[in-house]
Design a protein around this motif. Sequence first.
Motif, short mmCIF file in Angstrom:
data_model
loop_
_atom_site.label_atom_id
_atom_site.label_comp_id
_atom_site.label_asym_id
_atom_site.label_seq_id
_atom_site.Cartn_x
_atom_site.Cartn_y
_atom_site.Cartn_z
N ALA A 93 0.84 -1.05 0.08
CA ALA A 93 0.15 -0.21 -0.02
C ALA A 93 0.89 1.16 0.08
O ALA A 93 2.09 1.34 0.44
N VAL A 94 0.37 2.14 -0.52
CA VAL A 94 1.21 3.67 -0.68
C VAL A 94 0.83 4.29 0.85
O VAL A 94 0.04 4.20 1.38
N PRO A 95 2.10 4.51 1.40
CA PRO A 95 2.11 4.92 2.82
C PRO A 95 1.43 6.57 2.72
O PRO A 95 1.77 7.08 2.04
N ALA A 96 0.41 6.95 3.69
CA ALA A 96 -0.23 8.14 3.67
C ALA A 96 0.55 9.10 4.24
O ALA A 96 0.08 9.36 5.58
N ILE A 97 1.77 9.45 3.81
CA ILE A 97 2.33 10.50 4.48
C ILE A 97 2.62 11.57 3.72
O ILE A 97 2.98 11.44 2.45
N ASP A 98 2.23 12.78 4.21
CA ASP A 98 2.26 14.04 3.27
C ASP A 98 3.55 14.68 3.60
O ASP A 98 4.09 14.74 4.47
N THR A 99 3.76 15.62 2.42
CA THR A 99 5.20 16.30 2.74
C THR A 99 5.10 17.55 3.96
O THR A 99 6.24 17.67 4.49
N HIS A 110 7.30 8.26 -17.45
CA HIS A 110 7.30 6.53 -17.35
C HIS A 110 8.52 6.44 -16.12
O HIS A 110 8.91 5.11 -16.01
N PHE A 111 8.34 7.14 -15.19
CA PHE A 111 9.14 6.87 -14.19
C PHE A 111 11.04 6.91 -14.17
O PHE A 111 11.32 7.76 -13.75
N GLY A 112 11.10 6.18 -15.32
CA GLY A 112 12.51 6.06 -15.49
C GLY A 112 13.34 5.63 -14.62
O GLY A 112 14.41 6.04 -14.47
N LEU A 116 7.71 -1.63 -5.38
CA LEU A 116 6.96 -0.44 -5.11
C LEU A 116 5.63 -0.19 -5.89
O LEU A 116 5.76 -0.68 -7.15
N SER A 117 4.81 0.51 -5.37
CA SER A 117 3.52 0.96 -6.23
C SER A 117 3.79 2.06 -7.16
O SER A 117 5.00 2.56 -6.94
N GLY A 118 3.27 2.28 -8.17
CA GLY A 118 3.51 3.34 -9.08
C GLY A 118 3.79 4.48 -8.37
O GLY A 118 4.80 5.45 -8.79
N GLY A 119 2.77 5.02 -7.36
CA GLY A 119 3.11 6.16 -6.89
C GLY A 119 4.37 6.16 -6.16
O GLY A 119 4.73 7.46 -5.79
N MET A 120 4.50 5.29 -5.38
CA MET A 120 6.03 5.43 -4.60
C MET A 120 6.90 5.37 -5.70
O MET A 120 8.10 6.00 -5.37
N GLU A 166 4.15 15.14 -17.95
CA GLU A 166 3.06 14.28 -17.35
C GLU A 166 3.34 13.18 -16.04
O GLU A 166 3.09 12.15 -16.22
N PRO A 167 4.03 13.91 -14.99
CA PRO A 167 4.51 12.99 -14.05
C PRO A 167 3.71 11.95 -13.37
O PRO A 167 3.84 10.82 -12.86
N PHE A 168 2.51 12.34 -13.27
CA PHE A 168 1.39 11.83 -12.51
C PHE A 168 0.59 10.95 -13.58
O PHE A 168 -0.50 10.52 -13.03
N ALA A 169 0.59 11.04 -14.78
CA ALA A 169 -0.40 10.74 -15.91
C ALA A 169 -0.75 8.94 -15.68
O ALA A 169 -1.72 8.76 -15.92
#
Lengths: 291, 272
Positions: free
Chosen positions: A3-9, B89-91, B140-144, B165-168
């Motif tokens: 899961a993505v950890p819900a830590i904000d900046t 694409h994160f790269g 890791l997940s995509g967001g991470m 488009e870093p979050f697309a």
Amino acid sequence: MMAVPAIDTGRSVGDNAALAEEQADRVKAATAAERKRTQRRWLKALIRVVSLFVVLGIWEIGGGQLDQSLFSTPSKIIVAAVGMIASGELWQFLAPSLLVMFYGFSIAVVVGIVLGLLLARYWVIDTATGFYITFLYSTPMVALIPLIVIWAGFDTAAKTIILFLFAFFPITINTYQGVKNVSPELIEVGRAFRCSEAALWRHVVLPAALPFVVTGLRLALGRGLIGMVTADLYTAISGIGYLIVRTASTYQMDKMFVPIVTLGLLGVFLSWLLRLVEIKVAPWTRTDTRD
Amino acid sequence: MASASSDTPAVQAIQATKMFLDGAVIAYRNLNLEIRAQEILCIVGPSGCGKTTLLRSIAGLTDLSSGQLLVHGKPVKGPPDGVAMVFQHFGLLPWKTVYDNGAFGLRMNGADEATVKERVSRYLDLVGLRGFDKSFPHQLSGGMQQRVGLVRALAMNPSILLMDEPFAALDAQTRETLQEELLALMQRPEERKAMVFITHSIDEALLLADRIAIMTARPGKIDEILTSPFGWPRDLDGVQRNPQFAEMRAYIRSKLKAPTDPSKFKPATETA
Ligand SMILES: Nc1ncnc2c1ncn2[C@@H]1O[C@H](COP(=O)(O)OP(=O)(O)OP(=O)(O)O)[C@@H](O)[C@H]1O
Ligand SMILES: [Mg+2]
């Protein structure tokens, strides 16, 4: 996936209790996944053992009905194997072949990887020599053996050359392909962060090509084993090849199967060894860590 | 890294043109644009109008066909100093750990290990990746993963951050979290930098931008630049509740839908 950890900046120094709890959850997830993997491994092992018993059982019963000068059974082969191992006969014939395999394969690995990299890096070398490699790779290597015998004689040197020729091409070609197949996106990442050419090779190109190289090594192992027996049969008849020819020509079917099975086991063992090396040097290619 | 006096524009494009395939494909043509130091410029525009190519030109990854492109007042020849890029694409390099990926940009630019450690750890903390140093990207997940991409760029302390488009590639919720994190980060005075942010999401552009450039296709050029009515500091809720939000959004959407020149409408038979 985790899961993505819900830590904000806004909260740079995180809440320690929450962090510890998260860490504990992570450990729990890892343990559960590990347990699942272990269960699956045991199940697979069990299925294989059962399958082995069934097939050997059929062979044992069916094989026993046939002419024993043409066919043998697992129990007889095992007895023969024990005898041949105890007397040192198997090792005596296997050792020289293995030595040739070792020499030829080692040279093939070094030359193959270096040449593959050079071909991929310098288009002049590629243009000048690429077509020889395609040509030689397409030529059945067995056809070259008489020539090698004329040049290098019948002994270890000739056998090593034969082994080298069998093992060398897949390594070169796969190394080359590995470099050519590096994702342009990753190369661009390297360039965007101002990698030098050397750094680009070290951090991007070589690691990206590594799985291809390992596949090349695996193909080369298979071909190398063929080369090993071929060399034994087509030059001075010696080594493990000689053992097969001698036992076959005297209709000792049980003894003949021993070197054959040994070669099979050797192939399996070497691939497994290579897989271990691959996991060690290229852990990101591991697939069994995913659920 | 590179320091430019605050009145030199961070990026300046003068009649810049980029064509591909011997001129058969025009990415953008006679494009003029100025990005000020510390300014967040969002670029929106239809697919294929040359946004990525423009960003790659600024990053020094591809040459112009004609015209001029200056970064910190100097013509771009290869990747310029003080520019860092975050990729759609994160790269990430799959064979490097989170920490080593985050350290990649710094190390390639010759930073010493003490600096690397200090800066990478700081940004890993900041984006909530503490404890993942030794993980590999595929774990890791995509967001991470994109957070790691962000750390890699931010750790270099660039004066210009390029975001394509870093979050697309992320799901809506993760995208929103990351937008808010980036917004929070850019409001820290010591983190503020020039940023070129390409996006297909009008909401995202409105949330982040000082100015929004609308690009049109064939040939790609900047059609209009809007100045954001939302001041700083700002946050997602505040921006979206602002009555001007809906208005601007509708306006940009209409701009993106209707080509300025009606003759460029394709006949209906061709679109299917
Ligand atoms: N390396 C290349 N070779 C040839 N044509 C290219 C190349 N890169 C881009 N193009 C073309 O240039 C045009 C602009 O591409 P670009 O990727 O910059 O568009 P974009 O605005 O980023 O699109 P999207 O919103 O889909 O990402 C497109 O028509 C594309 O096909
Ligand atoms: Mg693009």
